[in-house]
Design a protein around this motif. Structure first.
Motif, PDB file in Angstrom:
ATOM      1  N   SER A  15      41.219  36.264  34.069  1.00  0.00           N
ATOM      2  CA  SER A  15      39.770  36.252  33.814  1.00  0.00           C
ATOM      3  C   SER A  15      39.264  34.837  33.584  1.00  0.00           C
ATOM      4  O   SER A  15      38.135  34.642  33.149  1.00  0.00           O
ATOM      5  N   PHE A  27      39.705  39.626  43.829  1.00  0.00           N
ATOM      6  CA  PHE A  27      38.919  40.300  42.802  1.00  0.00           C
ATOM      7  C   PHE A  27      38.576  41.743  43.143  1.00  0.00           C
ATOM      8  O   PHE A  27      38.296  42.537  42.249  1.00  0.00           O
ATOM      9  N   ARG A  52      38.711  43.036  37.940  1.00  0.00           N
ATOM     10  CA  ARG A  52      37.431  42.351  38.125  1.00  0.00           C
ATOM     11  C   ARG A  52      36.434  43.299  38.782  1.00  0.00           C
ATOM     12  O   ARG A  52      36.824  44.238  39.483  1.00  0.00           O
ATOM     13  N   ARG A  58      33.389  39.290  38.461  1.00  0.00           N
ATOM     14  CA  ARG A  58      33.415  39.018  37.024  1.00  0.00           C
ATOM     15  C   ARG A  58      34.488  39.876  36.356  1.00  0.00           C
ATOM     16  O   ARG A  58      34.811  40.964  36.840  1.00  0.00           O
ATOM     17  N   PRO A  59      35.081  39.408  35.250  1.00  0.00           N
ATOM     18  CA  PRO A  59      36.099  40.216  34.569  1.00  0.00           C
ATOM     19  C   PRO A  59      35.531  41.557  34.111  1.00  0.00           C
ATOM     20  O   PRO A  59      34.380  41.641  33.673  1.00  0.00           O
TER      21      PRO A  59
END
Length: 310
Positions: A15, A27, A52, A58-59
Motif C-alpha cells: 500500500s 492493482f 487495491r 488505492r489501498p
C-alpha cells in the motif's frame, strides 16, 4: 551440518507505492493473481498480499476484493499465502483484520508497534499524478500514525492466532519492536518457531544500514536464542543489498514491488517475478538453496493450505 534453506517471501503490491510510480505495479485482482502466481513459479515460498481498489489502485481492505484473487492463487500454486494485517496507516484495525478473518490464512503479517510511517517525501519526486488520491494519501502520512497498541496486538493474536490457527510474520521496524515481541512471548501469547521480519528504511523506523541489521540480529539472538528465524526487507534501493547480507548471515529474504519498484539502478522491475528471480540468482551464487513452500511450512510450523477458508 547442512545449510538451512532460505525462505523467499514476495510482497506483491503493498500500500506504499502508487500507480504513478510504476506502470508495472499490480492493482486489479487479475494483475495481483497473475503477479503472485508468476512470483511463486519463479521461486517465492511465501506470497505477502494486500488488495487495491480495482478502479484506481488505492489501498483497500475490502474482503470481497481479496476473495477475487486469493482462491485463484491457491488453485495455481502451493505457495504460502500471507495476508497483511497492516493494510495502510489510514485504515482502522477492524478494516485491517476483515480480509484475514474471512480467509483464515496460514500466515499474516503483524506489525509489533505503533509508529510514524512517513511516505510524504515521495511527493517531491513527481510533478503529475494519475489519480488525485495518490498525493492526498502520501501527504496524509505527514500527520498520521500507524497504530498497533498492545491491546491491538492482543486482539490480532486472539482473533487470528487463537481463533484461526494463523501464524505470524512479526514485522519489527525498530529494536523496541523486538522487545515488544519478547513481552508477548513471555506472556505465553506467542510461541513456537517465531518468524521475525526485520524492516529497514521506512521513515519513522530504523535506517537501512548494515550496522542496523547486525544490531537487530544481535538483540534478537539475545531475546529469542534459537527459537526464531529472521527475514529482512528493505525499502527502495536498499532492497537487494540488505537482503543479500541477510542471506549471508543465515537469514531469509523478502522482495517484491511492495518494497521496491526497481530491479537495479534506474531500471524498474517489470514484474515481481523479476525480483524473485534476481534474488534466486544471488542465493545460488552464495551456495544457498531456496526453500520450497512445503519446506517453509515445516520450518514455520504452519497449519497447511488445506485449512484456510478460500
Amino acid at each position: 551440518m547442512a545449510k538451512k534453506k532460505v525462505i523467499v517471501t514476495c510482497a506483491v503490491t503493498g500500500s506504499v507505492h502508487t500507480p504513478t510510480m510504476s506502470d508495472h505495479l499490480p492493482f486489479t485482482p487479475d494483475q495481483i493473481a497473475a503477479e503472485a502466481i508468476a512470483a511463486a513459479e519463479a521461486g517465492a515460498s511465501i506470497l505477502h498480499l494486500h488488495a487495491r481498489d480495482p478502479a484506481d489502485g488505492r489501498p483497500t481492505a475490502d474482503p470481497d476484493v481479496f476473495m477475487q484473487f486469493l482462491p485463484r492463487i491457491k488453485q495455481a500454486t502451493d505457495a504460502v499465502v500471507n495476508i497483511s494485517t497492516g493494510g495502510s496507516s489510514l485504515m482502522s484495525l477492524d478494516d485491517r483484520l476483515a480480509a484475514a478473518l474471512r480467509a483464515r490464512p496460514e500466515m499474516c503479517s503483524l506489525n509489533m508497534g505503533s509508529m510514524n510511517f512517513g511516505l510524504y517525501p515521495a511527493l517531491d519526486r513527481y510533478d503529475t499524478w494519475k489519480h488525485a488520491w495518490e498525493p492526498e494519501l502520501l501527504e496524509a502520512t505527514r500527520d498520521s500514525i500507524f497504530k498497533n497498541t498492545f491491546k491491538d496486538i492482543e486482539t490480532v493474536l486472539k482473533l487470528l492466532g487463537e481463533g484461526c490457527g494463523t501464524r505470524f510474520e512479526f514485522e519489527c521496524y525498530d529494536v523496541g519492536h523486538l522487545y515488544t515481541l519478547a513481552h508477548f512471548r513471555d506472556r505465553g501469547l506467542v510461541g513456537g518457531p517465531l518468524f521475525i521480519q526485520f524492516v529497514f528504511g521506512v521513515l519513522g523506523g530504523i535506517g537501512p544500514d548494515a550496522e542496523n541489521l547486525t544490531h537487530m540480529k544481535r538483540i534478537a539472538d539475545k531475546l529469542f536464542g534459537e527459537d526464531y528465524s529472521f527475514s529482512v526487507l528493505a525499502a527502495g534501493r536498499h532492497q537487494m543489498p540488505l537482503v543479500t547480507i541477510a542471506a549471508a548471515m543465515g537469514g531469509n529474504v523478502r522482495v517484491g514491488l511492495e518494497d521496491s519498484l526497481y530491479l537495479g539502478r534506474g531500471a524498474l522491475a517489470r514484474s515481481n517475478a523479476d525480483q524473485v528471480a534476481r534474488i534466486g540468482t544471488i542465493l545460488d551464487a552464495l551456495s544457498l538453496e531456496v526453500a520450497t513452500p512445503a519446506e517453509a511450512r515445516e520450518m514455520l510450523a504452519l497449519k497447511g493450505g488445506d485449512l484456510v477458508a478460500f
